[in-house]
Design an enzyme around this catalytic site. Structure first.
Site, PDB file in Angstrom:
ATOM      1  N   GLY A 254       1.003  -1.075   0.082  1.00 49.32           N
ATOM      2  CA  GLY A 254      -0.052  -0.191  -0.060  1.00 49.32           C
ATOM      3  C   GLY A 254       0.733   1.113  -0.330  1.00 49.32           C
ATOM      4  O   GLY A 254       0.805   2.058  -0.868  1.00 49.32           O
ATOM      5  N   HIS A 290      -2.499   6.739   8.536  1.00 50.25           N
ATOM      6  CA  HIS A 290      -0.430   5.123   8.997  1.00 50.25           C
ATOM      7  C   HIS A 290       0.230   5.397   8.650  1.00 50.25           C
ATOM      8  O   HIS A 290       1.192   5.324   9.347  1.00 50.25           O
ATOM      9  CB  HIS A 290      -0.994   3.864   8.110  1.00 50.25           C
ATOM     10  CG  HIS A 290      -0.446   3.115   8.518  1.00 50.25           C
ATOM     11  ND1 HIS A 290      -0.974   1.452   9.820  1.00 50.25           N
ATOM     12  CD2 HIS A 290       0.462   2.441   8.236  1.00 50.25           C
ATOM     13  CE1 HIS A 290      -0.228   1.063   9.616  1.00 50.25           C
ATOM     14  NE2 HIS A 290       0.923   1.109   8.528  1.00 50.25           N
ATOM     15  N   GLU A 291       0.596   5.802   7.147  1.00 49.57           N
ATOM     16  CA  GLU A 291       2.369   6.095   7.062  1.00 49.57           C
ATOM     17  C   GLU A 291       2.490   7.735   7.935  1.00 49.57           C
ATOM     18  O   GLU A 291       3.582   7.839   8.483  1.00 49.57           O
ATOM     19  CB  GLU A 291       1.870   6.849   5.978  1.00 49.57           C
ATOM     20  CG  GLU A 291       2.109   4.927   4.779  1.00 49.57           C
ATOM     21  CD  GLU A 291       2.191   3.733   4.731  1.00 49.57           C
ATOM     22  OE1 GLU A 291       3.184   3.532   5.911  1.00 49.57           O
ATOM     23  OE2 GLU A 291       1.396   3.080   4.952  1.00 49.57           O
TER      24      GLU A 291
HETATM   25  N1  ARG Z   1       5.742  -0.355   6.511  1.00 49.76           N
HETATM   26  C1  ARG Z   1       4.555  -0.790   5.312  1.00 49.76           C
HETATM   27  C2  ARG Z   1       3.220  -0.050   5.912  1.00 49.76           C
HETATM   28  O1  ARG Z   1       2.625  -1.327   7.052  1.00 49.76           O
HETATM   29  C3  ARG Z   1       4.906  -1.842   4.431  1.00 49.76           C
HETATM   30  C4  ARG Z   1       5.987  -1.665   4.033  1.00 49.76           C
HETATM   31  C5  ARG Z   1       6.080  -3.487   3.454  1.00 49.76           C
HETATM   32  N2  ARG Z   1       6.656  -3.669   2.689  1.00 49.76           N
HETATM   33  C6  ARG Z   1       7.507  -5.032   2.114  1.00 49.76           C
HETATM   34  N3  ARG Z   1       7.901  -5.029   1.141  1.00 49.76           N
HETATM   35  N4  ARG Z   1       7.020  -5.327   3.212  1.00 49.76           N
HETATM   36  O2  ARG Z   1       3.406   1.110   6.254  1.00 49.76           O
HETATM   37 ZN    ZN Z   2       2.315   0.245   8.529  1.00 46.35          ZN
END
Ligand code: ARG
Ligand code: ZN
Length: 848
Positions: A254, A290-291
């Protein structure tokens, strides 16, 4: 064990990295990356190991002098310099490597998307950019110089220099490599600002490709709302002068919380009334939040190792869920979240992929970005908040930020904070983090001499690798209702810690109706012998909105289960739906949520959990039959609700009008079984927003009469890939089962179908996996088609192929014929030469 990483083998990194200074000379086929690391040994002498994959090493200097080839070893996974080659004190190490972003189809590391350079480093992508200790407990200051003729050159932190063909960025906050980001391309900004509580002015930019600027206002406003909410709800302010968000078209997940430079899948940024649905708006706002929230829960306080992923993800999901509840949906948010949790996480927990929110081993960490880590992780945080109460929770979070700012932490650190803030012993509670499985909570009732007793029994079925399940600490919110629906006892939080435990309520004049697990106070399967009449009573009267919805939901589920096994719908249920439909005093969005029937996958799960093989065709037929029965019985009420929920005037994505549209579309599906889709056709033609247009189109597709509407939709939106994803997806999900595989095969064979783009691939194949009876066809044709595409995608993009293999996690629910077809499909994947580590790990677990 070969290729397995174990939590128990964690060792701190023997070097400190004070800073890393990087220079990128961008070119699609040959980007040159120079990195200068300032290192210092932490304790004693140790070999220096740096991760690195798919890098061509061109130069390596230690303390300014070239390192002779014999002084280090280079493997497929990294570079090691033996301790005796290293000075005793601090030193610098410079490397120059070459990489090829244009050939990076895995979308991990530095890659290109439609002429744009961008990065995705979490979890372990930075090692595809340069040699570095690519682990979250190594935090360093980053300085980045980008050289390119492209007009916009971005990285983390603050811009510190800009010239023709170059830009330099400096990030004052030490960070792990997974938060590094770089973007370069022809981009346009939609800009705004935010002034923090302490008066710092922050510049905000949403960067998109030329032409997309008209669809960024909602994302920008969402960011501003999120920044404000985090100050109010958690006392957290932003800590840089600049916050950039970039939308990219090719993205595996996402979005990503890189420090000061979030990178998003474009479908989670771009919105206009004509192209995005109400659900898209809600999701964009939630993911932007969220981010952004990760800046404190993830970036300022990060994870010691990837086993601790739910430390940042569970908490940040809990935070974004709370945000959406507060700024948008109220009680409806909990209903949505629980429905999603059951559909995805309970399903995962009941199958071969079950794992704890904090796993203890993995082969490929990307396979653990799961609904258990994210959504169950959020449930566990929610239980802590419920056990401590609002003030206690806030005090614990204040302590967490105060104690651990700037650190890379563990679940143990997190739990200790809650213990210290509350004085409680949470050692039993910790089982939620380290054990898999969904507890079953059975309850029986007694009423004698004015005392009402609830007798609870908890039991968690075994999951892979975990046979024994000691009892959990379960918060159970209970209220008691009187015969008129009046509240006899307000909500009380019972705490169950034993395998069997009873709770008494004294001094009651009449036998109460219990409302148990209010607000879904714990992620468990509640089992209670009840009657349809009592559930109908709760649907009409419960003062807890979640449990009101829940009563209707379980009535519907049980009705559908009975019908799938040849029974008739419960009259109490049919009556209750009529009342809900006519109840103008209830919120339209809530009524819509109550009207929507459980999906076929949910019904299959419920049947299988009783030890009976689920029959997808019978389930599909039962659901269809129930819609017809309800529509026939309450036709006039459906028409009244449909017409009463019309929203006049210009589109707004706010919860009020969105709730009405939701009710209108929920009723439309029922009415289509009476009017052969006439109303849906009329709405499709009149619709001025994507919510209604797509909603009407979905109904027409499910009715099997959408050819003309689909053609019109494609003619209008053919040049908009994100909209055409919806067009593909509704067909894949809703085409009647017997026709679905053929349709998907045809759409996939279209030369215009850009299957290498994850959004395109997911829209079609992911949609097909959600077509329950179509995917789980008895002849195995659904599995075979899906398998062909997984095998085709894997060499290019292992991460997305592995993630999509979870479509097979439920194969044990079905009959022997289907099981044999599913096993054959998994065996065919496993036997594919050159299978990625990602997909190999998944099929091994799925088949096991
Ligand atoms: N940290 C990101 C989020 O949840 C997700 C990134 C995950 N990416 C991955 N390649 N596993 O906001
Ligand atoms: Zn996250």
């Amino acid at each position: 064990m070969d290729g397995v990483t174990l939590l128990s083998e964690y060792k701190p990194y023997p070097f400190e990295i004070e800073s890393i200074s990087m220079t990128f000379r961008l070119a699609p086929e040959a980007t040159v990356v120079r990195a200068e690391l300032k290192l210092a040994p932490r304790a004693g002498r140790a070999d220096l190991h740096l991760d690195g994959e798919e890098l061509t090493l061109r130069e390596i200097l230690l303390g300014g002098a070239p390192l002779p080839p014999g002084a280090y070893t280079l493997t497929k996974t990294g570079l090691t310099i033996l301790a005796e080659q290293l000075p005793e004190g601090p030193f610098t190490l410079e490397t120059e490597v070459e990489i090829a972003p244009a050939r990076n189809t895995a979308l991990e590391g530095l890659y290109m998307s439609n002429g744009l350079y961008c990065t995705q480093c979490e979890a372990e992508g930075f090692r595809k950019i340069t040699f570095y200790p690519d682990r979250p407990d190594v935090m360093a200051r980053f300085h980045v110089r980008i050289e390119s003729d492209l007009p916009v050159l971005l990285s983390n932190g603050n811009p510190v220099g800009l010239g023709k063909g170059w830009a330099e960025w400096d990030d004052p906050w030490p960070k792990p490599a997974y938060l590094f980001a770089l973007v370069a391309g022809d981009l346009r900004a939609t800009s705004g600002e935010f002034t923090t509580a302490s008066g710092r002015k922050v510049d905000l930019n949403i960067w998109v490709r030329p032409g997309d600027e008209t669809r960024c206002d909602f994302a920008l406003a969402s960011l501003q709302r999120a920044m404000k909410w985090d100050e109010e709800a958690y006392g957290r302010e932003y800590d840089l002068d600049l916050f950039n968000i970039v939308a990219v078209d090719d993205f595996n997940m996402g979005a990503m919380e890189n420090k000061g430079l979030n990178i998003f899948n474009s479908k989670l940024v771009l919105a206009s009334p004509e192209t995005a649905t109400d659900t898209d708006y809600e999701r964009i706002e939630a993911v932007i939040a969220h981010e952004y929230f990760h800046n404190w829960t993830g970036n300022r306080i990060t994870c010691r190792d990837w086993f601790q992923l739910c430390l940042k993800e569970g908490l940040t999901v809990f935070r974004d869920q709370s945000f959406t509840r507060d700024v948008r949906l109220g009680a409806l948010k909990r209903i949505e979240d629980v429905a999603a949790l059951r559909a995805r996480q309970f399903r995962e927990d009941a199958g071969p992929l079950a794992h704890p929110p904090r796993p203890s081993s993995y082969k490929e960490i990307n396979n653990f970005y799961t609904t258990t880590v994210y959504e169950k992780g959020a449930e566990v945080v929610g239980m802590l908040a419920r056990l401590l109460g609002p003030e206690g929770y806030r005090a614990a979070l204040d302590l967490y930020f105060e104690r651990h700012d700037g650190q890379a932490c563990t679940i143990e650190d997190w739990i200790t904070v809650f213990e210290d803030a509350s004085g409680r012993d949470l050692s039993q509670f910790k089982l939620w983090y380290v054990q898999a499985g969904t507890p079953r909570l059975r309850v029986a009732e007694r009423f004698e001499n004015g005392t009402y007793t609830l007798d609870f029994v908890q039991e968690t079925p075994p999951t892979p690798g975990e046979a024994e399940k000691p009892p959990r600490h379960i918060p159970i919110a209970v209220g008691l209702l009187g015969p008129n629906g009046n509240e006899l006892r307000p909500t009380e939080m019972l705490e169950m810690t034993q395998a069997r435990q009873s709770f008494r309520f004294e001094g009651l004049a009449v036998r109460p109706v219990p409302s148990i697990l209010r607000g879904f106070s714990a992620p468990v399967l509640l089992e209670r012998a009840t009657t349809p009449a009592e559930q109908a009573f709760l649907l009409a009267h419960d003062t807890d909105p979640f449990n009101r919805w829940e009563a209707g939901r379980s009535l519907a589920r049980e009705t559908l289960m009975a019908m799938a096994e040849g029974g008739a719908p419960a009259p109490d249920y049919l009556e209750a739906v009529g009342q809900m439909l006519a109840d103008e005093s209830a919120d339209p969005g809530f009524r819509a949520a109550c009207l929507r029937l459980p999906g076929e996958d949910e019904i299959a799960a419920a049947i299988a959990s009783k030890g009976v093989a689920a029959d997808p065709d019978a389930i599909h037929a039962a659901r269809r039959k129930l819609m017809e029965t309800l529509a026939q019985k309450h036709e006039a009420a459906f028409v009244a609700a449909y017409e009463g929920a019309a929203v006049p005037g210009p589109y707004s994505p706010d919860a009020g009008p969105a709730g009405k549209r939701s009710l209108r579309l929920a009723t439309l599906a029922f009415l289509a079984t009476r009017d052969s889709g006439a109303r849906a056709q009329a709405l499709f033609e009149a619709a001025e927003n994507m919510t209604e247009s797509l909603g009407a189109l979905s109904v027409l597709v499910a009715e099997g009469g959408a050819a003309a509407a689909l053609a019109r939709f494609a003619a209008r939106w053919g040049a908009e890939p994100l909209v055409m994803d919806k067009w593909r997806s509704v067909q894949a999900v809703l085409t009647p089962p017997e026709a679905a595989a053929g349709l998907v095969a045809r759409l996939a064979a279209d030369p215009g179908f850009e299957w290498k783009n994850p959004n395109r691939f997911r829209s079609l194949l992911g949609g097909f996996a959600a077509n329950h009876a179509g995917f789980h066809r008895a002849d195995g044709a659904g599995y075979a088609l899906y398998t062909d595409w997984l095998i085709r995608l894997d060499p290019l993009n292992p991460q997305t192929a592995a993630r999509m293999s979870t479509a097979f996690e439920t194969w044990r629910r079905y009959d022997a014929t289907r099981q044999a077809h599913a096993q054959a499909a998994l065996a065919r994947i496993a036997a594919t030469p050159g299978l990625s580590r990602d997909l190999a790990e998944m099929v091994g677990r799925l088949a096991g």
